[in-house]
Design a protein around this motif. Structure first.
Motif, PDB file in Angstrom:
ATOM      1  N   UNK A  73     -12.017  13.341  -8.788  1.00 55.11           N
ATOM      2  CA  UNK A  73     -11.121  13.185  -8.515  1.00 55.11           C
ATOM      3  C   UNK A  73      -9.623  12.746  -7.673  1.00 55.11           C
ATOM      4  N   UNK A  74     -10.020  14.000  -6.985  1.00 53.10           N
ATOM      5  CA  UNK A  74      -8.914  14.398  -6.240  1.00 53.10           C
ATOM      6  C   UNK A  74      -9.884  14.092  -4.764  1.00 53.10           C
ATOM      7  N   UNK A  75     -11.129  14.706  -4.892  1.00 45.99           N
ATOM      8  CA  UNK A  75     -11.308  13.994  -3.739  1.00 45.99           C
ATOM      9  C   UNK A  75     -11.308  12.411  -3.232  1.00 45.99           C
ATOM     10  N   UNK A  80      -3.051  15.244 -10.230  1.00 40.52           N
ATOM     11  CA  UNK A  80      -3.127  13.737  -9.759  1.00 40.52           C
ATOM     12  C   UNK A  80      -2.619  13.472  -8.226  1.00 40.52           C
ATOM     13  N   UNK A  81      -2.626  12.314  -8.141  1.00 36.82           N
ATOM     14  CA  UNK A  81      -1.166  11.712  -6.917  1.00 36.82           C
ATOM     15  C   UNK A  81      -0.226  12.228  -6.609  1.00 36.82           C
ATOM     16  N   UNK A  82       0.464  11.439  -7.865  1.00 34.84           N
ATOM     17  CA  UNK A  82       1.732  11.863  -8.254  1.00 34.84           C
ATOM     18  C   UNK A  82       2.220  13.003  -8.943  1.00 34.84           C
ATOM     19  N   UNK A 114     -15.432  14.876   3.719  1.00 36.34           N
ATOM     20  CA  UNK A 114     -14.192  14.736   3.030  1.00 36.34           C
ATOM     21  C   UNK A 114     -14.918  15.394   1.542  1.00 36.34           C
ATOM     22  N   UNK A 115     -16.223  14.977   1.161  1.00 32.86           N
ATOM     23  CA  UNK A 115     -16.661  15.088   0.125  1.00 32.86           C
ATOM     24  C   UNK A 115     -17.832  16.818   0.128  1.00 32.86           C
ATOM     25  N   UNK A 161     -10.400  10.204  -0.268  1.00 34.89           N
ATOM     26  CA  UNK A 161     -10.702   9.680   0.734  1.00 34.89           C
ATOM     27  C   UNK A 161     -10.254   8.169   0.843  1.00 34.89           C
ATOM     28  N   UNK A 162      -9.631   7.883   0.102  1.00 36.01           N
ATOM     29  CA  UNK A 162      -8.843   6.109  -0.145  1.00 36.01           C
ATOM     30  C   UNK A 162      -7.687   6.272   1.109  1.00 36.01           C
ATOM     31  N   UNK A 163      -6.640   7.112   0.812  1.00 37.82           N
ATOM     32  CA  UNK A 163      -5.898   7.172   1.835  1.00 37.82           C
ATOM     33  C   UNK A 163      -6.478   7.227   2.879  1.00 37.82           C
ATOM     34  N   UNK A 164      -7.341   7.966   3.879  1.00 37.53           N
ATOM     35  CA  UNK A 164      -7.750   7.909   4.690  1.00 37.53           C
ATOM     36  C   UNK A 164      -8.016   6.026   5.331  1.00 37.53           C
ATOM     37  N   UNK A 165      -9.058   5.971   4.457  1.00 42.29           N
ATOM     38  CA  UNK A 165      -9.926   4.926   4.285  1.00 42.29           C
ATOM     39  C   UNK A 165      -8.886   3.743   4.095  1.00 42.29           C
ATOM     40  N   UNK A 166      -7.573   3.908   3.842  1.00 39.12           N
ATOM     41  CA  UNK A 166      -6.071   2.688   3.797  1.00 39.12           C
ATOM     42  C   UNK A 166      -5.892   2.695   5.935  1.00 39.12           C
ATOM     43  N   UNK A 167      -5.328   4.560   5.844  1.00 34.50           N
ATOM     44  CA  UNK A 167      -5.063   4.883   7.028  1.00 34.50           C
ATOM     45  C   UNK A 167      -6.185   3.812   8.313  1.00 34.50           C
ATOM     46  N   UNK A 168      -6.994   4.497   7.905  1.00 34.49           N
ATOM     47  CA  UNK A 168      -8.273   3.590   9.627  1.00 34.49           C
ATOM     48  C   UNK A 168      -8.622   1.814   9.396  1.00 34.49           C
ATOM     49  N   UNK A 169      -8.006   1.645   7.915  1.00 37.00           N
ATOM     50  CA  UNK A 169      -8.024  -0.125   8.018  1.00 37.00           C
ATOM     51  C   UNK A 169      -7.241  -0.503   8.950  1.00 37.00           C
ATOM     52  N   UNK A 170      -5.695   0.078   8.154  1.00 39.03           N
ATOM     53  CA  UNK A 170      -4.086  -0.586   9.360  1.00 39.03           C
ATOM     54  C   UNK A 170      -4.603   0.117  11.132  1.00 39.03           C
ATOM     55  N   UNK A 171      -5.306   1.163  11.484  1.00 38.61           N
ATOM     56  CA  UNK A 171      -5.251   1.329  12.716  1.00 38.61           C
ATOM     57  C   UNK A 171      -6.334   0.214  13.178  1.00 38.61           C
ATOM     58  N   UNK A 172      -7.285   0.125  12.820  1.00 37.34           N
ATOM     59  CA  UNK A 172      -8.169  -0.695  12.795  1.00 37.34           C
ATOM     60  C   UNK A 172      -7.719  -2.732  13.008  1.00 37.34           C
ATOM     61  N   UNK A 173      -6.868  -2.681  11.886  1.00 40.33           N
ATOM     62  CA  UNK A 173      -5.961  -4.437  12.250  1.00 40.33           C
ATOM     63  C   UNK A 173      -5.402  -3.631  13.632  1.00 40.33           C
ATOM     64  N   UNK A 174      -4.522  -2.984  13.170  1.00 37.98           N
ATOM     65  CA  UNK A 174      -3.222  -3.373  14.847  1.00 37.98           C
ATOM     66  C   UNK A 174      -4.680  -3.084  16.055  1.00 37.98           C
TER      67      UNK A 174
END
Length: 176
Positions: free
Chosen positions: A44-46, A136-138, A32-33, A50-63
């Motif tokens: 800032x946007x990068x 920003x994100x929102x 991504x960088x 990256x934070x959103x993708x890391x969250x998705x990976x973490x949720x998938x790893x927990x499952x």
């Protein structure tokens, strides 16, 4: 000591999963960088993407971790259904937040405009012509010629027509 003897397979699989998650997060962050550097997207946007993708990976790893440790599929389905129901009700009440986050991610990858561009938003009731101050994100922060700051939601940018007029240079004289 019986814990380690009884669950050796699960501990090894969990360790491998942890290693894969760390490696995947590093590779995706670098990718991504790299994309952001080649397209000149602001840091800032990068970091948000990256934070959103890391969250998705973490949720998938927990499952996957839940599956590794042998929880029954029926129990997992019941738990996920309950969580999805609660999240669905909450997201239905907050659909605009989810819509703005999704729009922010789309803006990051499609990148139709950048900070400093002057845009015109073709809104029949409230037309806007302003310079982009921040993305920003929102929401996007706009500054009109009168100095008025306008905070415009990202999801509305996809519902209205937008013209990119010019890049703002503050009318400075350039000397060679």
């Amino acid at each position: 000591m019986t814990f380690f003897n009884d669950f050796t397979k699960e501990l090894i699989e969990s360790g491998i999963l942890l290693f894969l998650v760390i490696v995947l997060r590093i590779i995706i962050a670098k990718g991504v960088r790299s994309f952001a550097n080649t397209t000149h997207i602001i840091e800032h946007r990068t970091n948000l993407v990256i934070k959103y993708i890391h969250l998705f990976i973490t949720i998938l790893a927990l499952i996957i971790l839940i599956i590794i440790w042998g929880f029954e599929a029926q129990d997992i389905v019941i738990a996920l259904t309950s969580v999805a129901t609660v999240a669905g009700v909450a997201m239905f009440a907050q659909w605009s937040i989810l819509s703005n986050i999704t729009s922010g991610i789309i803006l990051f990858f499609s990148f139709p405009f950048k900070i400093g561009d002057v845009i015109r938003i073709h809104d029949k009731d409230f037309p806007i012509e302003a310079e982009i101050e921040d993305i920003g994100a929102f929401h996007i922060a706009l500054k009109t010629n009168d100095g008025e700051m306008i905070i415009y939601p990202n999801n509305l940018l996809f519902q209205k027509g937008i013209s990119i007029l010019k890049t703002h240079y503050d009318n400075k004289e350039f000397v060679d």
